[in-house]
Design a protein around this motif. Structure first.
Motif, PDB file in Angstrom:
ATOM      1  N   LEU A 100       0.841  -1.202   0.000  1.00  0.00           N
ATOM      2  CA  LEU A 100       0.000   0.000   0.000  1.00  0.00           C
ATOM      3  C   LEU A 100       0.876   1.251   0.000  1.00  0.00           C
ATOM      4  O   LEU A 100       0.631   2.208  -0.750  1.00  0.00           O
ATOM      5  CB  LEU A 100      -0.901  -0.019   1.230  1.00  0.00           C
ATOM      6  N   GLY A 101       1.913   1.252   0.837  1.00  0.00           N
ATOM      7  CA  GLY A 101       2.825   2.388   0.884  1.00  0.00           C
ATOM      8  C   GLY A 101       3.531   2.620  -0.435  1.00  0.00           C
ATOM      9  O   GLY A 101       3.693   3.764  -0.878  1.00  0.00           O
ATOM     10  N   HIS A 102       3.942   1.538  -1.082  1.00  0.00           N
ATOM     11  CA  HIS A 102       4.612   1.663  -2.382  1.00  0.00           C
ATOM     12  C   HIS A 102       3.667   2.248  -3.425  1.00  0.00           C
ATOM     13  O   HIS A 102       4.069   3.100  -4.230  1.00  0.00           O
ATOM     14  CB  HIS A 102       5.119   0.300  -2.847  1.00  0.00           C
ATOM     15  N   ARG A 103       2.411   1.800  -3.413  1.00  0.00           N
ATOM     16  CA  ARG A 103       1.453   2.326  -4.390  1.00  0.00           C
ATOM     17  C   ARG A 103       1.172   3.809  -4.136  1.00  0.00           C
ATOM     18  O   ARG A 103       1.034   4.592  -5.092  1.00  0.00           O
ATOM     19  CB  ARG A 103       0.152   1.504  -4.352  1.00  0.00           C
ATOM     20  N   TYR A 104       1.098   4.188  -2.870  1.00  0.00           N
ATOM     21  CA  TYR A 104       0.890   5.603  -2.522  1.00  0.00           C
ATOM     22  C   TYR A 104       2.052   6.442  -3.044  1.00  0.00           C
ATOM     23  O   TYR A 104       1.856   7.473  -3.688  1.00  0.00           O
ATOM     24  CB  TYR A 104       0.770   5.724  -1.001  1.00  0.00           C
ATOM     25  N   LEU A 105       3.264   6.004  -2.771  1.00  0.00           N
ATOM     26  CA  LEU A 105       4.462   6.711  -3.234  1.00  0.00           C
ATOM     27  C   LEU A 105       4.474   6.838  -4.753  1.00  0.00           C
ATOM     28  O   LEU A 105       4.687   7.933  -5.297  1.00  0.00           O
ATOM     29  CB  LEU A 105       5.712   5.959  -2.763  1.00  0.00           C
ATOM     30  N   HIS A 106       4.251   5.747  -5.444  1.00  0.00           N
ATOM     31  CA  HIS A 106       4.359   5.752  -6.901  1.00  0.00           C
ATOM     32  C   HIS A 106       3.261   6.607  -7.538  1.00  0.00           C
ATOM     33  O   HIS A 106       3.500   7.256  -8.555  1.00  0.00           O
ATOM     34  CB  HIS A 106       4.320   4.318  -7.433  1.00  0.00           C
ATOM     35  N   LEU A 109       4.430  10.237  -7.118  1.00  0.00           N
ATOM     36  CA  LEU A 109       5.526  10.557  -8.037  1.00  0.00           C
ATOM     37  C   LEU A 109       5.037  10.675  -9.476  1.00  0.00           C
ATOM     38  O   LEU A 109       5.538  11.502 -10.246  1.00  0.00           O
ATOM     39  CB  LEU A 109       6.621   9.486  -7.949  1.00  0.00           C
ATOM     40  N   ALA A 110       4.053   9.849  -9.839  1.00  0.00           N
ATOM     41  CA  ALA A 110       3.535   9.872 -11.211  1.00  0.00           C
ATOM     42  C   ALA A 110       2.543  11.010 -11.440  1.00  0.00           C
ATOM     43  O   ALA A 110       2.323  11.410 -12.584  1.00  0.00           O
ATOM     44  CB  ALA A 110       2.864   8.533 -11.539  1.00  0.00           C
ATOM     45  N   ASN A 111       1.969  11.537 -10.353  1.00  0.00           N
ATOM     46  CA  ASN A 111       0.943  12.586 -10.465  1.00  0.00           C
ATOM     47  C   ASN A 111       1.247  13.729  -9.501  1.00  0.00           C
ATOM     48  O   ASN A 111       0.442  14.023  -8.603  1.00  0.00           O
ATOM     49  CB  ASN A 111      -0.440  11.989 -10.151  1.00  0.00           C
ATOM     50  N   PRO A 112       2.392  14.384  -9.649  1.00  0.00           N
ATOM     51  CA  PRO A 112       2.774  15.414  -8.664  1.00  0.00           C
ATOM     52  C   PRO A 112       1.800  16.572  -8.587  1.00  0.00           C
ATOM     53  O   PRO A 112       1.578  17.122  -7.500  1.00  0.00           O
ATOM     54  CB  PRO A 112       4.155  15.866  -9.146  1.00  0.00           C
ATOM     55  N   GLY A 113       1.202  16.957  -9.717  1.00  0.00           N
ATOM     56  CA  GLY A 113       0.245  18.054  -9.684  1.00  0.00           C
ATOM     57  C   GLY A 113      -0.993  17.696  -8.887  1.00  0.00           C
ATOM     58  O   GLY A 113      -1.428  18.454  -8.006  1.00  0.00           O
ATOM     59  N   ALA A 114      -1.569  16.549  -9.177  1.00  0.00           N
ATOM     60  CA  ALA A 114      -2.757  16.101  -8.454  1.00  0.00           C
ATOM     61  C   ALA A 114      -2.427  15.867  -6.985  1.00  0.00           C
ATOM     62  O   ALA A 114      -3.224  16.189  -6.095  1.00  0.00           O
ATOM     63  CB  ALA A 114      -3.303  14.828  -9.088  1.00  0.00           C
ATOM     64  N   TYR A 115      -1.240  15.326  -6.717  1.00  0.00           N
ATOM     65  CA  TYR A 115      -0.823  15.088  -5.331  1.00  0.00           C
ATOM     66  C   TYR A 115      -0.749  16.409  -4.569  1.00  0.00           C
ATOM     67  O   TYR A 115      -1.205  16.515  -3.428  1.00  0.00           O
ATOM     68  CB  TYR A 115       0.528  14.373  -5.302  1.00  0.00           C
ATOM     69  N   GLY A 116      -0.178  17.419  -5.200  1.00  0.00           N
ATOM     70  CA  GLY A 116      -0.071  18.724  -4.561  1.00  0.00           C
ATOM     71  C   GLY A 116      -1.426  19.329  -4.260  1.00  0.00           C
ATOM     72  O   GLY A 116      -1.634  19.925  -3.199  1.00  0.00           O
ATOM     73  N   VAL A 117      -2.362  19.201  -5.185  1.00  0.00           N
ATOM     74  CA  VAL A 117      -3.701  19.744  -4.964  1.00  0.00           C
ATOM     75  C   VAL A 117      -4.373  19.033  -3.788  1.00  0.00           C
ATOM     76  O   VAL A 117      -4.991  19.662  -2.929  1.00  0.00           O
ATOM     77  CB  VAL A 117      -4.571  19.616  -6.230  1.00  0.00           C
ATOM     78  N   LEU A 118      -4.208  17.715  -3.703  1.00  0.00           N
ATOM     79  CA  LEU A 118      -4.864  16.955  -2.648  1.00  0.00           C
ATOM     80  C   LEU A 118      -4.267  17.219  -1.272  1.00  0.00           C
ATOM     81  O   LEU A 118      -4.992  17.342  -0.282  1.00  0.00           O
ATOM     82  CB  LEU A 118      -4.775  15.455  -2.948  1.00  0.00           C
ATOM     83  N   PHE A 119      -2.932  17.300  -1.196  1.00  0.00           N
ATOM     84  CA  PHE A 119      -2.288  17.254   0.110  1.00  0.00           C
ATOM     85  C   PHE A 119      -1.409  18.451   0.458  1.00  0.00           C
ATOM     86  O   PHE A 119      -0.893  18.522   1.572  1.00  0.00           O
ATOM     87  CB  PHE A 119      -1.433  15.979   0.211  1.00  0.00           C
ATOM     88  N   GLU A 120      -1.228  19.372  -0.466  1.00  0.00           N
ATOM     89  CA  GLU A 120      -0.317  20.481  -0.183  1.00  0.00           C
ATOM     90  C   GLU A 120      -0.943  21.838  -0.489  1.00  0.00           C
ATOM     91  O   GLU A 120      -0.237  22.829  -0.643  1.00  0.00           O
ATOM     92  CB  GLU A 120       0.970  20.305  -0.996  1.00  0.00           C
ATOM     93  N   SER A 164       3.255   9.876   7.710  1.00  0.00           N
ATOM     94  CA  SER A 164       4.632   9.485   7.384  1.00  0.00           C
ATOM     95  C   SER A 164       4.790   9.246   5.883  1.00  0.00           C
ATOM     96  O   SER A 164       5.779   9.674   5.275  1.00  0.00           O
ATOM     97  CB  SER A 164       5.029   8.229   8.165  1.00  0.00           C
ATOM     98  N   LEU A 165       3.821   8.559   5.285  1.00  0.00           N
ATOM     99  CA  LEU A 165       3.866   8.335   3.840  1.00  0.00           C
ATOM    100  C   LEU A 165       3.797   9.655   3.087  1.00  0.00           C
ATOM    101  O   LEU A 165       4.474   9.844   2.067  1.00  0.00           O
ATOM    102  CB  LEU A 165       2.708   7.436   3.402  1.00  0.00           C
ATOM    103  N   HIS A 166       2.982  10.579   3.596  1.00  0.00           N
ATOM    104  CA  HIS A 166       2.881  11.886   2.950  1.00  0.00           C
ATOM    105  C   HIS A 166       4.219  12.620   2.996  1.00  0.00           C
ATOM    106  O   HIS A 166       4.677  13.162   1.983  1.00  0.00           O
ATOM    107  CB  HIS A 166       1.809  12.744   3.597  1.00  0.00           C
ATOM    108  N   GLY A 167       4.854  12.643   4.164  1.00  0.00           N
ATOM    109  CA  GLY A 167       6.137  13.337   4.273  1.00  0.00           C
ATOM    110  C   GLY A 167       7.177  12.748   3.352  1.00  0.00           C
ATOM    111  O   GLY A 167       7.896  13.472   2.644  1.00  0.00           O
ATOM    112  N   LEU A 168       7.242  11.424   3.328  1.00  0.00           N
ATOM    113  CA  LEU A 168       8.218  10.746   2.468  1.00  0.00           C
ATOM    114  C   LEU A 168       7.932  11.030   0.993  1.00  0.00           C
ATOM    115  O   LEU A 168       8.838  11.365   0.218  1.00  0.00           O
ATOM    116  CB  LEU A 168       8.165   9.251   2.755  1.00  0.00           C
ATOM    117  N   THR A 169       6.666  10.922   0.604  1.00  0.00           N
ATOM    118  CA  THR A 169       6.297  11.137  -0.800  1.00  0.00           C
ATOM    119  C   THR A 169       6.512  12.581  -1.206  1.00  0.00           C
ATOM    120  O   THR A 169       7.051  12.866  -2.291  1.00  0.00           O
ATOM    121  CB  THR A 169       4.838  10.725  -1.033  1.00  0.00           C
ATOM    122  N   SER A 170       6.105  13.511  -0.361  1.00  0.00           N
ATOM    123  CA  SER A 170       6.252  14.928  -0.688  1.00  0.00           C
ATOM    124  C   SER A 170       7.719  15.294  -0.893  1.00  0.00           C
ATOM    125  O   SER A 170       8.071  16.014  -1.839  1.00  0.00           O
ATOM    126  CB  SER A 170       5.642  15.785   0.421  1.00  0.00           C
TER     127      SER A 170
END
Length: 199
Positions: A100-106, A109-120, A164-170
């Motif tokens: 699950l953590g690996h899928r969250y990370l990947h 990384l593959a969707n940095p724009g969408a990730y930023g909108v969701l969590f940053e 923790s996953l968020h910090g690592l991924t971000s």
């Protein structure tokens, strides 16, 4: 909904009865505008209408306010993340949590724009997390998956895992070229092992 390189700038009107296609186009355009550089024009329903190539009145037929459209973008992004996570029902073991953590990370990384909108973008978009907010159902499902191993501590462990996953991924999204001494995947394994010892 998948991301495209550029949101549409002109648009052929939908045939009668296909208004849902316009709604999808509006959400996609809004997502693109929200992920553009800070120096881009302020986000507004008018800007979204221009990006899609429709009159502002067409946007108001689907979204009464900017907040309503932003909410739709968050719901859409969280649906993509949920699909990518493949979070199973039932108890979660070490192997499943690492996967699950690996899928969250990947996905991040593959969707940095969408990730930023969701969590940053909480301050910029004035949206908050918590029960009832878009995506919180994933935290609740993760909590249920940890109840067998952690009992009453499951909500705390679920939040610790997500933060923790968020910090690592971000950090890997924004500073991926830094000389990290270990891989992010390895750090997820270490993280999961530490959390599984939490009581």
């Amino acid at each position: 909904m998948t991301q495209a390189a550029d949101a549409p700038t002109a648009r052929i009107p939908n045939p009668r009865g296909e208004g849902e296609r316009l709604r999808v186009d509006l959400v996609l355009a809004a997502r693109h505008l929200l992920t553009e550089a800070p120096e881009a024009a302020p986000f507004s329903l008018r800007a979204v209408a221009k990006r899609v190539g429709v009159a502002p009145s067409a946007v108001y037929r689907h979204f009464a306010s900017v907040d309503e459209l932003v909410h739709a973008v968050l719901v859409d992004g969280n649906a993509e993340l949920r699909e990518a996570l493949e979070l199973p029902d039932g108890p979660l073991d070490r192997r499943q949590l690492i996967a699950l953590g690996h899928r969250y990370l990947h996905w991040g990384l593959a969707n940095p724009g969408a990730y930023g909108v969701l969590f940053e973008s909480a301050d910029r978009l004035a949206h908050i997390a918590g029960p009832g907010a878009p995506g919180w159902d994933m935290i609740e499902q993760l909590t249920r998956g940890l109840e067998a191993s952690h009992g009453a501590d499951a909500p705390v462990v679920a939040i610790r895992l997500w933060t923790s996953l968020h910090g690592l991924t971000s950090l890997r999204v924004h500073k991926g070229d830094d000389p990290w001494p270990t891989s992010a995947e390895h750090e997820i394994e270490v993280l999961v092992d530490a959390l599984l010892l939490t009581r």
